[in-house]
Design a protein around this motif. Structure first.
Motif, PDB file in Angstrom:
ATOM      1  N   VAL A 100       0.840  -1.199   0.000  1.00 53.86           N
ATOM      2  CA  VAL A 100       0.000   0.000   0.000  1.00 53.86           C
ATOM      3  C   VAL A 100       0.879   1.255   0.000  1.00 53.86           C
ATOM      4  CG1 VAL A 100      -1.745   1.302   1.285  1.00 53.86           C
ATOM      5  CG2 VAL A 100      -1.927  -1.173   1.114  1.00 53.86           C
ATOM      6  N   SER A 101       1.950   1.240   0.770  1.00 57.61           N
ATOM      7  CA  SER A 101       2.859   2.390   0.794  1.00 57.61           C
ATOM      8  C   SER A 101       3.407   2.669  -0.598  1.00 57.61           C
ATOM      9  CB  SER A 101       4.019   2.135   1.763  1.00 57.61           C
ATOM     10  OG  SER A 101       3.561   2.066   3.076  1.00 57.61           O
ATOM     11  N   ALA A 102       3.817   1.613  -1.287  1.00 57.27           N
ATOM     12  CA  ALA A 102       4.340   1.784  -2.646  1.00 57.27           C
ATOM     13  C   ALA A 102       3.257   2.327  -3.580  1.00 57.27           C
ATOM     14  CB  ALA A 102       4.878   0.456  -3.171  1.00 57.27           C
ATOM     15  N   MET A 103       2.044   1.832  -3.438  1.00 53.61           N
ATOM     16  CA  MET A 103       0.946   2.311  -4.276  1.00 53.61           C
ATOM     17  C   MET A 103       0.654   3.788  -4.024  1.00 53.61           C
ATOM     18  SD  MET A 103      -1.598  -0.981  -3.995  1.00 53.61           S
ATOM     19  CE  MET A 103      -2.798  -0.526  -5.245  1.00 53.61           C
ATOM     20  N   LEU A 104       0.892   4.242  -2.788  1.00 49.43           N
ATOM     21  CA  LEU A 104       0.682   5.640  -2.435  1.00 49.43           C
ATOM     22  C   LEU A 104       1.909   6.508  -2.720  1.00 49.43           C
ATOM     23  CD1 LEU A 104      -1.188   5.135   0.952  1.00 49.43           C
ATOM     24  CD2 LEU A 104      -2.157   6.131  -1.134  1.00 49.43           C
ATOM     25  N   GLY A 105       3.014   5.849  -3.102  1.00 51.52           N
ATOM     26  CA  GLY A 105       4.248   6.586  -3.368  1.00 51.52           C
ATOM     27  C   GLY A 105       4.958   7.039  -2.107  1.00 51.52           C
ATOM     28  N   ILE A 106       4.773   6.266  -1.043  1.00 55.15           N
ATOM     29  CA  ILE A 106       5.367   6.595   0.257  1.00 55.15           C
ATOM     30  C   ILE A 106       6.520   5.643   0.536  1.00 55.15           C
ATOM     31  CG2 ILE A 106       4.953   6.655   2.745  1.00 55.15           C
ATOM     32  CD1 ILE A 106       2.031   7.246   2.104  1.00 55.15           C
ATOM     33  N   ASN A 107       7.598   6.165   1.105  1.00 53.77           N
ATOM     34  CA  ASN A 107       8.730   5.335   1.515  1.00 53.77           C
ATOM     35  C   ASN A 107       8.340   4.624   2.808  1.00 53.77           C
ATOM     36  OD1 ASN A 107      11.124   4.173   2.305  1.00 53.77           O
ATOM     37  ND2 ASN A 107      12.306   6.073   2.292  1.00 53.77           N
ATOM     38  N   ALA A 108       8.049   3.332   2.717  1.00 57.03           N
ATOM     39  CA  ALA A 108       7.574   2.565   3.877  1.00 57.03           C
ATOM     40  C   ALA A 108       8.602   2.553   4.998  1.00 57.03           C
ATOM     41  CB  ALA A 108       7.242   1.133   3.461  1.00 57.03           C
ATOM     42  N   ALA A 109       9.884   2.493   4.671  1.00 59.35           N
ATOM     43  CA  ALA A 109      10.918   2.440   5.711  1.00 59.35           C
ATOM     44  C   ALA A 109      10.912   3.715   6.552  1.00 59.35           C
ATOM     45  CB  ALA A 109      12.286   2.222   5.081  1.00 59.35           C
ATOM     46  N   ALA A 110      10.626   4.839   5.914  1.00 59.37           N
ATOM     47  CA  ALA A 110      10.594   6.114   6.652  1.00 59.37           C
ATOM     48  C   ALA A 110       9.383   6.202   7.567  1.00 59.37           C
ATOM     49  CB  ALA A 110      10.591   7.285   5.672  1.00 59.37           C
ATOM     50  N   GLU A 111       8.350   5.444   7.281  1.00 60.23           N
ATOM     51  CA  GLU A 111       7.115   5.474   8.050  1.00 60.23           C
ATOM     52  C   GLU A 111       7.169   4.620   9.307  1.00 60.23           C
ATOM     53  OE1 GLU A 111       3.868   6.921   7.313  1.00 60.23           O
ATOM     54  OE2 GLU A 111       5.111   8.186   6.057  1.00 60.23           O
ATOM     55  N   LEU A 112       8.015   3.580   9.285  1.00 60.41           N
ATOM     56  CA  LEU A 112       8.015   2.604  10.384  1.00 60.41           C
ATOM     57  C   LEU A 112       8.521   3.206  11.679  1.00 60.41           C
ATOM     58  CD1 LEU A 112       9.348  -0.512   8.474  1.00 60.41           C
ATOM     59  CD2 LEU A 112       7.030  -0.137   9.293  1.00 60.41           C
ATOM     60  N   PRO A 113       7.933   2.770  12.797  1.00 59.04           N
ATOM     61  CA  PRO A 113       8.404   3.250  14.103  1.00 59.04           C
ATOM     62  C   PRO A 113       9.790   2.689  14.397  1.00 59.04           C
ATOM     63  CG  PRO A 113       6.797   1.515  14.423  1.00 59.04           C
ATOM     64  CD  PRO A 113       6.864   1.801  12.937  1.00 59.04           C
ATOM     65  N   THR A 114      10.533   3.391  15.205  1.00 61.93           N
ATOM     66  CA  THR A 114      11.890   2.924  15.572  1.00 61.93           C
ATOM     67  C   THR A 114      11.880   2.165  16.847  1.00 61.93           C
ATOM     68  OG1 THR A 114      12.343   5.038  16.622  1.00 61.93           O
ATOM     69  CG2 THR A 114      13.075   4.743  14.337  1.00 61.93           C
TER      70      THR A 114
END
Length: 128
Positions: free
Chosen positions: A114-128
């Motif tokens: 879904v992140s890729a479909m939205l053009g979002i960098n999934a790795a940047a979204e994930l909590p640390t």
């Protein structure tokens, strides 16, 4: 009488070994239960944190789609709904067949899709 004393001495090692085995087994059960709880809390915390992140992320995108129609394509909405269903299907208790690892991996994969479909960098979204 001498035979009785010698028999007791000869059997003493076996008796003490049996007693030690029983005491060790009981102590192992207690220690195992404590270690199991600690591991369960640690793992459960991580799983809960990840599921909470994914749930909040999906909810935010679904709200955004309602507020700004047309911003999120229909095929992405379907994937978001499928992701929400996968999150909702995770059991709240650790019973047989809970397979949290497999479920979490499937959710992560859906999230990345879904992140890729939205053009979002999934790795940047994930909590640390």
């Amino acid at each position: 009488m001498d035979d009785d004393v010698f028999n007791r001495i000869a059997n003493l090692e076996d008796e003490l070994e049996d007693i030690g085995y029983i005491e060790g087994l009981e102590a192992g059960k207690v220690i195992g239960r404590i270690e199991g709880r600690e591991m369960g809390c640690d793992n459960g915390l991580g799983i809960g944190r990840d599921l909470g992140f994914y749930h909040g992320w999906v909810q935010q995108w679904l709200r955004t789609a309602k507020v700004r129609p047309g911003l999120v394509p229909d095929r992405v909405l379907k994937k978001l709904t499928a992701l929400q269903s996968a999150i909702d299907d995770v059991p709240m208790a650790n019973g047989e067949g809970a397979d949290f690892g497999d479920r979490l991996k499937a959710i992560q994969l859906k999230f990345k899709t879904v992140s890729a479909m939205l053009g979002i960098n999934a790795a940047a979204e994930l909590p640390t």
